[in-house]
Write an enzyme that holds these catalytic residues in place. Structure first.
Site, mmCIF file in Angstrom:
data_model
loop_
_atom_site.group_PDB
_atom_site.id
_atom_site.type_symbol
_atom_site.label_atom_id
_atom_site.label_comp_id
_atom_site.label_asym_id
_atom_site.label_seq_id
_atom_site.Cartn_x
_atom_site.Cartn_y
_atom_site.Cartn_z
ATOM 1 N N PHE B 129 -2.240 -0.882 13.388
ATOM 2 C CA PHE B 129 -0.881 -1.188 13.824
ATOM 3 C C PHE B 129 -0.045 -1.525 12.592
ATOM 4 C CE2 PHE B 129 0.769 -2.517 18.197
ATOM 5 C CZ PHE B 129 0.159 -1.480 18.859
ATOM 6 N N GLN B 251 13.708 -8.858 18.032
ATOM 7 C CA GLN B 251 13.065 -7.660 17.523
ATOM 8 C C GLN B 251 13.587 -6.405 18.230
ATOM 9 O OE1 GLN B 251 8.569 -6.723 18.064
ATOM 10 N NE2 GLN B 251 8.943 -7.060 15.893
ATOM 11 N N HIS B 253 12.478 -2.792 18.751
ATOM 12 C CA HIS B 253 11.286 -1.954 18.602
ATOM 13 C C HIS B 253 11.730 -0.574 18.147
ATOM 14 C CE1 HIS B 253 7.563 0.154 19.396
ATOM 15 N NE2 HIS B 253 6.969 -0.996 19.637
ATOM 16 N N LEU B 263 9.480 1.595 26.598
ATOM 17 C CA LEU B 263 8.720 1.448 25.357
ATOM 18 C C LEU B 263 7.743 2.590 25.124
ATOM 19 C CD1 LEU B 263 7.721 -0.438 22.994
ATOM 20 C CD2 LEU B 263 6.099 -1.381 24.648
ATOM 21 N N GLU B 266 3.702 1.293 19.419
ATOM 22 C CA GLU B 266 3.460 1.464 17.994
ATOM 23 C C GLU B 266 2.087 2.106 17.768
ATOM 24 O OE1 GLU B 266 4.847 -1.875 15.676
ATOM 25 O OE2 GLU B 266 2.888 -1.995 14.720
ATOM 26 N N ARG B 297 7.938 -3.762 11.957
ATOM 27 C CA ARG B 297 8.907 -3.199 12.907
ATOM 28 C C ARG B 297 10.363 -3.331 12.463
ATOM 29 N NH1 ARG B 297 6.240 -5.014 18.719
ATOM 30 N NH2 ARG B 297 4.556 -3.483 18.608
ATOM 31 N N HIS B 364 13.531 -5.554 22.093
ATOM 32 C CA HIS B 364 12.159 -5.614 22.595
ATOM 33 C C HIS B 364 11.606 -7.025 22.759
ATOM 34 C CE1 HIS B 364 8.103 -4.215 23.295
ATOM 35 N NE2 HIS B 364 7.632 -4.774 22.199
ATOM 36 N N ARG B 408 8.095 -10.281 14.476
ATOM 37 C CA ARG B 408 6.736 -10.290 15.027
ATOM 38 C C ARG B 408 6.005 -9.003 14.671
ATOM 39 N NH1 ARG B 408 4.405 -8.102 19.395
ATOM 40 N NH2 ARG B 408 6.243 -7.587 20.611
#
Lengths: 248, 597
Positions: B129, B251, B253, B263, B266, B297, B364, B408
């Site tokens: 990730f 955040q 995304h 969504l 990732e 991100r 997000h 995050r």
């Protein structure tokens, strides 16, 4: 023209015939026609259309949450077939610019498109829908081969929307005795799990005339499942397991 | 007593529990499981059936150094990545706790039955990730995110629900919590809540109230968040005089589906997918030469926004980016990313095994929230001093403990909610054993918590909720998005001030009691508005660029003035600063460095 204004030719009106019932006001349910304007240059979902209807009729009630087909809130009866409003494109269900929405059949209606799911969840709880293990847990995870894990594909994805059980005639007649396709799919999900240690107990619980055997293989559950799952196959797997198990 | 009457404390029925949890998502159900297993009389108050909570939408996985993919993996490397990802305003004691306790919490989930994907050795499958490294950033990309295909949140949430059924937790499903009840000592002694189906309303009394209400992404017009993510816990806390911390940190995304906002994990890039601009260029190589598409991100989202702003977006309006997966082959796409395949077909009309997915940065996650310590206890900050608020806890997205700081890392939200849901449960269990004495709330105290509802019920004119919501969402989208600028934010704040009056006096047309979703939406709107205003004012106050907060007028990180948490109170609408925790217990603190990927 500012960007926010949609040119007239890109809009059309549709009629949404919606089941309405508020037990505190209405003596009996009725169908209400709500006319809404939808864009023609892009497809929208049934849930989006409901949202437009609610702007006109704020008292219209329905459940919704994720709006992407993973939470299972907005199961309803769309033109006679159960489905999730949020992942049903309007273009697929509009007939002569009309759509009919009713609550899922077979369960008591609380209000408008909202049904009382108590019977559905009571039946789910009867199958002990959780992993039962008797041996001690290791310090790390329990091992499971990719092949054993693959047995759970098509089972663990259930979102508990209720579309299957509420389209099943056997569930309509005996919602208190026949567990219904959703609960039985979950039953098989744990029987099929290589980590579960309660198969015999689970099978014992299903050995009566109703819980499992009221399934007559009508397969409405399969045809409506918004996640493409196959409860009928799960039920037949349980039957086979019951037939072939050796009595202690 | 019904929710559509004028309600007063003396006629209000009371229900009583040792502990209540507001919110039935991952954090709430992990906390309730701990309490139910300890034999305490616990109830979960959830406005939706628990498996409808937004945790269900998490896809890619839960990041944790369980040493499956790499037997030499180390939670300290995970800690380093998380501190760096936070742009150095994550609290290091909390991050240390999360990363070191994480493996235990993840193995517990597996023991409960979570159907993780598996390796050939039968262990939990992990995928790479964004923002992950080995050896403190020096050893290249790590593979640390534990996954159940791309349905990890769904699997986790259902597993926790199942475990709670097994443990006999009381569920008040489809109950809505309106406001916190505080006694004269300003301790929290429960909530006002009503059963949505019937409208029956109660004072639910408790010695421990856990807010686990999740995020508030619906303050923006375009979000990956569920429709229910209305920041109810933040609204309740701010109205009750408690602060929020780092609430300006939102955040975006990188990969929400263009148009729909849903969504795309990732994990797609973790499995080898990459982003393309209209020229077919893998542009992330320019912005993050090492990590490329698996940079943090905030970095990827900004790079995408720049590509679009500079005219290199895809499509007829040059307004999105392509996420390419077809080179992975149908086997990987369908086996590892079945949910994404389904979502792409439904919401973008493309099969990712064949065509690229059109994506844009989309709101997000709320990194900020109600400040807590690592036991989940809510903290109030006065004159630079932390004080603990008795009776109130928070965990998961609603809380700011703070493990995410300014940004995050993917896969850390699921870890955050199980680790700190569990921690809050453990702590409450311990305090209950020792005995908790809190003064009873008086009728006046309870009446205070009923004011908002009574006012809404009495409304005879005013604006419709849907109109106000759209106005607020557009404002936030236009003025507080990926890039921010002082003059635009000030304009946005002025507009919000006008909307505030309309929100305070909005009109609830449908006054019925039975499953009245119009009343719920009105109450949610007021909560959303509290979050929006706190975000706007705090964002304008933080005069630097850090993590997800990127300003065109203050483009640099300013450690001298802003290596700090922001603290905001709704009563004064003022922003103050709080020290970041640089005191981990077992390792040396990681000092701020230039953040590059």
């Amino acid at each position: 023209m500012s960007a926010a204004v949609i040119p007239v030719e890109q809009i059309k009106t549709i009629t949404m015939s919606i089941y309405r019932y508020d037990p505190t006001v209405d003596k009996k349910p009725y169908m209400q026609d709500v006319v809404v304007e939808i864009p023609t240059d892009k497809d929208i979902m049934v849930l989006d259309a409901l949202h437009l209807a609610k702007q006109q009729e704020p008292s219209l009630s329905y459940r919704r949450s994720c709006r992407e087909g993973v939470c299972g809130s907005d199961g309803m009866n769309i033109n006679g077939k159960n489905g999730l409003a949020c992942v049903t494109p309007l273009s697929e269900v509009l007939k002569r610019d009309k759509i009919t929405l009713r609550p899922m059949p077979g369960l008591p209606v609380v209000r408008d498109l909202i049904v009382d799911m108590k019977q559905f969840f009571d039946q789910l709880e009867k199958v002990k829908p959780y992993l039962i293990t008797k041996s001690d847990s290791p310090d790390i995870e329990r091992k499971q081969t990719p092949e054993d894990r693959e047995e759970l594909d098509g089972l663990y994805e259930c979102i508990l929307c209720g579309c299957c059980s509420t389209s099943c005639p056997s569930f309509w007649w005996n919602p208190d005795k026949f567990l219904g396709p959703a609960a039985l799919l979950q039953s098989w999900r744990f029987i099929a799990d290589s980590r579960d240690e309660a198969t015999e107990e689970r099978l014992d619980d299903l050995e009566d005339a109703f819980s499992l055997y009221r399934c007559h293989g009508i397969m409405n559950c399969v045809s409506v499942c918004p996640k493409g799952l196959n409860p009928t196959e799960a039920i037949s797997n349980i039957r086979n397991k019951l037939l072939t198990r050796e009595k202690a | 007593m019904l929710v559509n009457e004028i309600i007063n404390a003396k006629d209000l029925p009371v229900m009583e529990f040792d502990g209540i949890i507001v919110g039935g998502g991952g954090a709430g159900m992990r906390a309730s499981l701990q309490l139910a297993e300890s034999g305490l009389n616990t109830a979960v108050i959830s406005k939706v059936f628990p498996t409808r909570s937004h945790t269900v939408s998490a896809q890619g996985g839960i990041t944790c150094a369980i040493q499956s993919d790499d037997p030499d993996d180390d939670w300290r490397w995970h800690m380093f990545d998380t501190v760096k990802g936070s742009d150095y305003i994550g609290d290091q004691e909390a991050i240390e706790y999360m990363c070191s306790e994480g493996p235990k919490a993840v193995f517990e989930l597996e023991h409960m039955g979570l159907p993780f994907s598996r390796t050939e050795e039968g262990r939990i499958y992990q995928r790479p990730f964004g923002g992950q490294s080995k050896d403190y950033g020096k050893g290249g990309q790590a593979t640390r995110t534990c996954a159940a295909a791309d349905r990890t949140g769904h699997s986790l949430l259902h597993t926790l629900y199942q475990a709670n059924l097994k443990a006999g937790t009381n569920f008040l499903n489809e109950w809505f919590a309106v406001d916190l009840v505080l006694n004269t000592d300003k301790a929290v002694v429960g909530v006002i809540a009503f059963k949505i189906e019937t409208g029956e309303i109660y004072y639910i009394k408790s010695k421990a109230t856990v807010l686990a209400t999740g995020g508030a992404g619906r303050i923006y017009a375009s979000t990956t968040n569920a429709l229910i993510n209305s920041g109810d816990g933040i609204g309740m806390a701010l109205r009750a005089g408690m602060p929020v911390q780092d609430i300006e940190m939102w955040q975006f995304h990188p990969t929400g589906i263009h148009g729909a906002g849903t969504l795309v994990t990732e994990g797609c890039r973790g499995e080898g997918g990459y982003l393309l601009n209209k020229d077919g260029e893998r542009f992330m190589e320019r912005y993050a030469p090492n990590a490329k598409d698996l940079a943090s991100r905030d970095v990827v989202a900004r790079s995408m926004a720049l590509e679009i702003l500079e005219g290199r977006g895809c499509g007829p309006n040059a307004d999105h980016i392509f996420l390419r997966l077809d080179h992975l082959g149908p086997e990987v796409v369908h086996k590892r990313l079945p949910g994404i395949t389904e979502l792409s077909k439904t919401f973008a009309g493309v099969d990712p095994a064949v065509q690229p997915i059109p994506v844009v940065p989309t709101c997000h996650y709320m990194m900020g929230g109600i400040p807590t310590n690592i036991n989940g206890q809510v903290i109030s900050v006065q004159n630079g001093e932390d004080t603990i608020i008795d009776g109130l806890y928070a965990a998961g997205e609603v809380a700011c403990v703070s493990v995410h700081g300014g940004n995050r890392l993917g896969g850390n939200s699921l870890l955050d909610l199980v680790v700190f849901g569990r921690a809050a449960g453990l702590y409450i269990e311990e305090t209950m054993k020792q005995g908790v004495e809190l003064k009873n709330a008086s009728h006046d105290d309870i009446d205070k918590a009923l004011e908002r509802l009574n006012k809404l019920n009495a409304s005879t004119e005013g604006d419709q909720v849907s109109v106000l919501k759209e106005k607020m969402q557009q404002n936030m989208q236009n003025n507080f998005g990926v890039f921010r600028r002082g003059d635009l934010m000030e304009k946005g704040i002025d507009e919000l001030a006008k909307t505030r009056e309309e929100v305070d006096s909005m009109y609830l047309q449908d006054k019925s009691a039975t499953f009245n979703t119009a009343r719920i939406e009105a109450l949610e709107m007021q909560n959303l508005f509290e979050v929006a205003e706190a975000t706007a004012i705090t964002a304008n106050e933080r005069k630097e660029s850090r993590g997800a907060h990127a300003r065109d007028d203050f483009t640099e990180r300013d450690d001298e003035n802003w290596l700090k948490h922001s603290i905001y109170y709704a009563e004064t609408k003022e922003v103050s600063k709080r020290d970041v925790n640089y005191r981990p217990k077992t390792v040396q603190a990681f000092q701020p460095m230039v953040r590059s990927y």
